[in-house]
Design a protein around this motif. Structure first.
Motif, mmCIF file in Angstrom:
data_model
loop_
_atom_site.group_PDB
_atom_site.id
_atom_site.type_symbol
_atom_site.label_atom_id
_atom_site.label_comp_id
_atom_site.label_asym_id
_atom_site.label_seq_id
_atom_site.Cartn_x
_atom_site.Cartn_y
_atom_site.Cartn_z
ATOM 1 N N GLY A 17 0.835 -1.204 0.000
ATOM 2 C CA GLY A 17 0.000 0.000 0.000
ATOM 3 C C GLY A 17 0.865 1.247 0.000
ATOM 4 N N THR A 18 0.375 2.301 0.635
ATOM 5 C CA THR A 18 1.076 3.583 0.624
ATOM 6 C C THR A 18 2.205 3.591 1.651
ATOM 7 O OG1 THR A 18 -0.937 4.709 -0.038
ATOM 8 C CG2 THR A 18 0.797 6.076 0.892
ATOM 9 N N ILE A 19 3.361 4.063 1.217
ATOM 10 C CA ILE A 19 4.462 4.313 2.144
ATOM 11 C C ILE A 19 4.785 5.798 2.080
ATOM 12 C CG2 ILE A 19 5.346 1.958 2.007
ATOM 13 C CD1 ILE A 19 7.635 2.963 0.276
ATOM 14 N N THR A 20 5.154 6.356 3.227
ATOM 15 C CA THR A 20 5.436 7.791 3.310
ATOM 16 C C THR A 20 6.724 8.015 4.075
ATOM 17 O OG1 THR A 20 4.163 8.007 5.353
ATOM 18 C CG2 THR A 20 2.973 8.399 3.296
ATOM 19 N N GLY A 21 7.257 9.197 3.914
ATOM 20 C CA GLY A 21 8.482 9.565 4.616
ATOM 21 C C GLY A 21 9.609 9.787 3.635
ATOM 22 N N GLU A 22 10.826 9.650 4.141
ATOM 23 C CA GLU A 22 11.986 9.812 3.272
ATOM 24 C C GLU A 22 12.141 8.535 2.448
ATOM 25 O OE1 GLU A 22 16.676 11.112 3.315
ATOM 26 O OE2 GLU A 22 15.634 10.847 5.211
ATOM 27 N N LEU A 23 12.017 8.676 1.143
ATOM 28 C CA LEU A 23 12.006 7.528 0.249
ATOM 29 C C LEU A 23 13.110 7.628 -0.788
ATOM 30 C CD1 LEU A 23 8.176 7.473 -0.507
ATOM 31 C CD2 LEU A 23 9.398 6.211 1.278
ATOM 32 N N GLU A 24 13.524 6.473 -1.273
ATOM 33 C CA GLU A 24 14.450 6.396 -2.391
ATOM 34 C C GLU A 24 13.686 5.838 -3.581
ATOM 35 O OE1 GLU A 24 18.581 5.726 0.033
ATOM 36 O OE2 GLU A 24 17.543 3.972 -0.724
ATOM 37 N N LEU A 25 13.845 6.488 -4.701
ATOM 38 C CA LEU A 25 13.185 6.094 -5.936
ATOM 39 C C LEU A 25 14.231 5.506 -6.866
ATOM 40 C CD1 LEU A 25 10.455 6.482 -7.644
ATOM 41 C CD2 LEU A 25 11.752 8.308 -8.747
ATOM 42 N N ARG A 26 13.868 4.399 -7.500
ATOM 43 C CA ARG A 26 14.794 3.718 -8.402
ATOM 44 C C ARG A 26 14.047 3.392 -9.690
ATOM 45 N NH1 ARG A 26 17.897 -1.802 -6.585
ATOM 46 N NH2 ARG A 26 19.855 -1.304 -7.588
ATOM 47 N N THR A 27 14.646 3.727 -10.811
ATOM 48 C CA THR A 27 14.038 3.412 -12.097
ATOM 49 C C THR A 27 14.994 2.542 -12.902
ATOM 50 O OG1 THR A 27 14.879 5.448 -13.114
ATOM 51 C CG2 THR A 27 12.655 5.520 -12.198
ATOM 52 N N LEU A 28 14.423 1.606 -13.621
ATOM 53 C CA LEU A 28 15.184 0.738 -14.512
ATOM 54 C C LEU A 28 14.632 0.905 -15.909
ATOM 55 C CD1 LEU A 28 17.089 -1.680 -15.224
ATOM 56 C CD2 LEU A 28 15.123 -3.150 -14.765
ATOM 57 N N CYS A 29 15.523 1.103 -16.866
ATOM 58 C CA CYS A 29 15.125 1.160 -18.259
ATOM 59 C C CYS A 29 15.965 0.149 -19.019
ATOM 60 C CB CYS A 29 15.323 2.558 -18.829
ATOM 61 S SG CYS A 29 14.681 2.723 -20.503
ATOM 62 N N THR A 30 15.287 -0.786 -19.674
ATOM 63 C CA THR A 30 15.986 -1.794 -20.457
ATOM 64 C C THR A 30 16.346 -1.229 -21.820
ATOM 65 O OG1 THR A 30 13.922 -2.687 -21.314
ATOM 66 C CG2 THR A 30 14.766 -3.642 -19.260
ATOM 67 N N TYR A 41 11.924 2.767 1.671
ATOM 68 C CA TYR A 41 12.276 3.711 2.720
ATOM 69 C C TYR A 41 13.776 3.952 2.641
ATOM 70 C CZ TYR A 41 7.699 2.836 4.769
ATOM 71 O OH TYR A 41 6.349 2.733 4.977
ATOM 72 N N ALA A 42 14.206 5.185 2.847
ATOM 73 C CA ALA A 42 15.624 5.541 2.745
ATOM 74 C C ALA A 42 16.470 4.604 3.601
ATOM 75 C CB ALA A 42 15.839 6.989 3.158
ATOM 76 N N TRP A 47 12.788 -3.171 -1.732
ATOM 77 C CA TRP A 47 12.246 -2.285 -2.754
ATOM 78 C C TRP A 47 10.824 -2.725 -3.073
ATOM 79 C CZ3 TRP A 47 14.554 2.042 -4.479
ATOM 80 C CH2 TRP A 47 15.928 2.182 -4.248
ATOM 81 N N TYR A 48 9.928 -1.765 -3.330
ATOM 82 C CA TYR A 48 8.531 -2.053 -3.648
ATOM 83 C C TYR A 48 8.195 -1.532 -5.040
ATOM 84 C CZ TYR A 48 8.419 -2.587 1.411
ATOM 85 O OH TYR A 48 8.686 -2.970 2.696
ATOM 86 N N SER A 49 7.303 -2.241 -5.698
ATOM 87 C CA SER A 49 6.830 -1.824 -7.022
ATOM 88 C C SER A 49 5.834 -0.684 -6.865
ATOM 89 C CB SER A 49 6.124 -2.989 -7.723
ATOM 90 O OG SER A 49 6.990 -4.082 -7.854
#
Length: 79
Positions: A17-30, A41-42, A47-49
């Motif tokens: 579900g929803t996570i809040t706070g200091e987060l790290e975002l990661r993107t993958l492009c093939t 979470y930082a 890691w969550y989808s």
């Protein structure tokens, strides 16, 4: 190629579900332009989808621009 950024926000994930706070975002492009977005979470291990966090880029070279856009959208001023 994975790209990573950090923000203070709330994100809806498929797994928990929803996570809040200091987060790290990661993107993958093939190489074919498939984009996948994940968040955690930082400093955490898991890691969550991100719900709706898949797309097909017309050109994989757009990955950096899309990643920066997502980090900026998730930024919460004053957080």
């Amino acid at each position: 190629m994975w790209k990573q950024g950090r923000s203070v926000a709330g994100v809806w994930t498929e797994e928990v579900g929803t996570i809040t706070g200091e987060l790290e975002l990661r993107t993958l492009c093939t190489d074919d332009g498939s984009l996948i977005v994940r968040v955690r979470y930082a400093g955490a291990l898991d890691w969550y989808s991100v719900r709706g966090g898949q797309a097909q880029l017309y050109d994989p070279r757009d990955h950096q621009t899309v990643h920066e856009l997502l980090v900026n959208v998730l930024h919460y001023p004053g957080g």
